[in-house]
Design a protein around this motif. Structure first.
Motif, PDB file in Angstrom:
ATOM      1  N   ARG A 222       0.814  -1.217   0.000  1.00 10.52           N
ATOM      2  CA  ARG A 222       0.000   0.000   0.000  1.00 10.52           C
ATOM      3  C   ARG A 222       0.849   1.269   0.000  1.00 10.52           C
ATOM      4  O   ARG A 222       0.325   2.361  -0.191  1.00 10.52           O
ATOM      5  CB  ARG A 222      -0.925   0.013   1.220  1.00 10.52           C
ATOM      6  CG  ARG A 222      -1.920  -1.123   1.270  1.00 10.52           C
ATOM      7  CD  ARG A 222      -2.896  -0.958   2.420  1.00 10.52           C
ATOM      8  NE  ARG A 222      -2.246  -0.977   3.715  1.00 10.52           N
ATOM      9  CZ  ARG A 222      -2.247   0.037   4.577  1.00 10.52           C
ATOM     10  NH1 ARG A 222      -2.848   1.157   4.261  1.00 10.52           N
ATOM     11  NH2 ARG A 222      -1.641  -0.061   5.750  1.00 10.52           N
ATOM     12  N   THR A 233      -5.424   2.953  -6.858  1.00 11.25           N
ATOM     13  CA  THR A 233      -5.311   1.562  -7.278  1.00 11.25           C
ATOM     14  C   THR A 233      -6.634   1.122  -7.899  1.00 11.25           C
ATOM     15  O   THR A 233      -7.655   1.796  -7.761  1.00 11.25           O
ATOM     16  CB  THR A 233      -4.964   0.658  -6.083  1.00 11.25           C
ATOM     17  OG1 THR A 233      -6.003   0.751  -5.100  1.00 11.25           O
ATOM     18  CG2 THR A 233      -3.635   1.066  -5.456  1.00 11.25           C
ATOM     19  N   ARG A 262      -1.450   2.915  -9.767  1.00 12.52           N
ATOM     20  CA  ARG A 262      -0.733   1.636  -9.809  1.00 12.52           C
ATOM     21  C   ARG A 262      -1.158   0.850 -11.036  1.00 12.52           C
ATOM     22  O   ARG A 262      -2.349   0.633 -11.280  1.00 12.52           O
ATOM     23  CB  ARG A 262      -1.022   0.825  -8.547  1.00 12.52           C
ATOM     24  CG  ARG A 262      -0.210  -0.475  -8.462  1.00 12.52           C
ATOM     25  CD  ARG A 262      -0.576  -1.254  -7.215  1.00 12.52           C
ATOM     26  NE  ARG A 262      -1.940  -1.767  -7.271  1.00 12.52           N
ATOM     27  CZ  ARG A 262      -2.580  -2.306  -6.236  1.00 12.52           C
ATOM     28  NH1 ARG A 262      -1.963  -2.357  -5.060  1.00 12.52           N
ATOM     29  NH2 ARG A 262      -3.807  -2.760  -6.356  1.00 12.52           N
ATOM     30  N   GLU A 264      -2.064  -2.198 -13.008  1.00 13.17           N
ATOM     31  CA  GLU A 264      -2.550  -3.523 -12.664  1.00 13.17           C
ATOM     32  C   GLU A 264      -2.036  -4.566 -13.662  1.00 13.17           C
ATOM     33  O   GLU A 264      -1.719  -4.243 -14.813  1.00 13.17           O
ATOM     34  CB  GLU A 264      -4.080  -3.538 -12.620  1.00 13.17           C
ATOM     35  CG  GLU A 264      -4.684  -2.546 -11.626  1.00 13.17           C
ATOM     36  CD  GLU A 264      -4.318  -2.839 -10.185  1.00 13.17           C
ATOM     37  OE1 GLU A 264      -3.962  -3.995  -9.879  1.00 13.17           O
ATOM     38  OE2 GLU A 264      -4.387  -1.922  -9.346  1.00 13.17           O
TER      39      GLU A 264
END
Length: 392
Positions: A222, A233, A262, A264
């Motif tokens: 995190r 995210t 972020r 994926e």
């Protein structure tokens, strides 16, 4: 039966004292087996949070005595009923927070804070393994800039500042920011702290805040990459500049920070569009209004790159196409239309395949226009962008 019998005979042979020793030993064994140990993990309390669509508040699983001794509030069970979900609040000036999760609230919350006395909180590391904080603005309402013009310098009437080892420094925040979040770098030393300060000017009945502070382990997934003030995210979401869409108010001056997403697994690009706007629309909307005057004082339409010298957002390697080769065209965007074509009068989608996914927000300390000492009368609310990741 034979065992009990043997025990009975042995007891009769050795006398009553032997029986008392057996009973004492059994009591000790019984007390040992009744000691239940559990981890002080995060838990979901039965106490509802503030803000639109709020869920239950987060707490820490402790014993009743541990919770009360540390000044927490009991709010439901945890650890299969052996523990209590303990929620921590800091409501007073000079409060120090040392818990893995706590809530910073104005005095007398949920009633407004009507005094002028500054409020200061200190956040200390729970342990040496903590490297960062996440602040979630569940409720955040203080005075902003106070007008429809883009004013000069740091014009926040109320100020929320964060002092820590974060580099670059965290900009001053004010206005309406419910639903926003920021990450704070605490550094590597166990004694590193973060100081969160509220300063006020003028009287109002809107000052209210409820900020969730979560401590993040140095090795946690995190924890955001270096230089990311905000970190998103998932496969889709929304990004707004601070104080966006506040009534008769502008974007904040003197802002420079990165918003990161972020990447994926299995996704190579991210696509942005102005919130609630259909691509191809020619009607200016407040979803994208930043640097609404150019350097000559003219109304800015869809400006990019060298035309954006005052306030802008930057999306490295961006283009209208999701070009997975990594090549891109425009980087900076400003004006009233999100479009990579200079002076465009229509919205479009912007895509980038440059990893890491990052959006930079930049605003200066002066109003836009030819004479930068005069307020910009064309309102610049900031930007609201919807984003979604594109598969490889």
């Amino acid at each position: 039966m034979m065992v009990f019998g043997a025990l009975f005979i042995s007891a009769s042979l050795f006398g009553l004292g032997f029986v008392e020793k057996i009973e004492t030993r059994q009591q000790k064994l019984f007390s040992l087996f009744n000691v239940v140990q559990f981890r002080n993990d995060p838990c979901r309390s039965n106490m509802r949070g503030s803000g639109v669509g709020a869920l239950q508040r987060n707490g820490t699983c402790l014993t009743v005595s541990e919770c009360t001794d540390q000044g927490g509030s009991l709010a439901g069970g945890c650890a299969a009923g052996f523990g209590s979900c303990c929620v921590f609040f800091a409501r007073s000036d000079l409060s120090t927070v040392r818990q893995s999760c706590a809530y910073l609230q104005n005095p007398e919350f949920p009633s407004p804070y009507r005094q002028m006395q500054p409020i200061r909180y200190t956040v200390a590391k729970l342990n040496q393994e903590i490297c960062a904080l996440r602040l979630d603005f569940d409720t955040f309402s203080i005075l902003g800039l106070g007008g429809s013009q883009e004013l000069t310098r740091d014009a926040c009437r109320d100020r929320f500042t964060i002092l820590s080892s974060s580099n670059p420094p965290i900009p001053t925040i004010c206005g309406q920011n419910m639903g926003q979040h920021v990450y704070v770098d605490l550094g590597m030393d166990s004694s590193d702290l973060a100081q969160l300060n509220f300063e006020f000017s003028g009287t109002t009945n809107i000052r209210m805040w409820d900020i969730k502070v979560s401590q993040i382990n140095c090795r946690s997934s995190r924890r955001p990459p270096n230089g990311c003030l905000q970190y998103h995210t998932g496969l889709s979401g929304q990004i707004t500049t601070f104080n966006y869409n506040a009534l008769n108010d502008n974007h904040l001056p003197n802002q420079r920070y990165n918003v990161c997403i972020r990447r994926e697994f299995g996704f190579c690009c991210v696509q942005y569009k102005a919130c609630g706007v259909v691509p191809g629309s020619t009607d200016p909307m407040s979803a994208f209004s930043i640097s609404t005057k150019d350097a000559n004082g003219n109304t800015a339409l869809g400006n990019v790159d060298d035309s954006c010298t005052l306030d802008y957002i930057a999306i490295p390697g961006s283009n209208v196409r999701c070009d997975r080769s990594g090549r891109g065209g425009s980087n900076r965007f400003c004006g009233v239309f999100l479009n990579p074509i200079v002076d465009s009068m229509a919205f479009t989608e912007i895509c980038t395949c440059v990893d890491p996914f990052r959006l930079e927000v930049f605003t200066d300390m002066a109003p836009d226009g030819a004479d930068r000492s005069i307020p910009n009368t064309s309102q610049s609310k900031g930007v609201c962008l919807e984003w979604n990741q594109i598969q490889c």
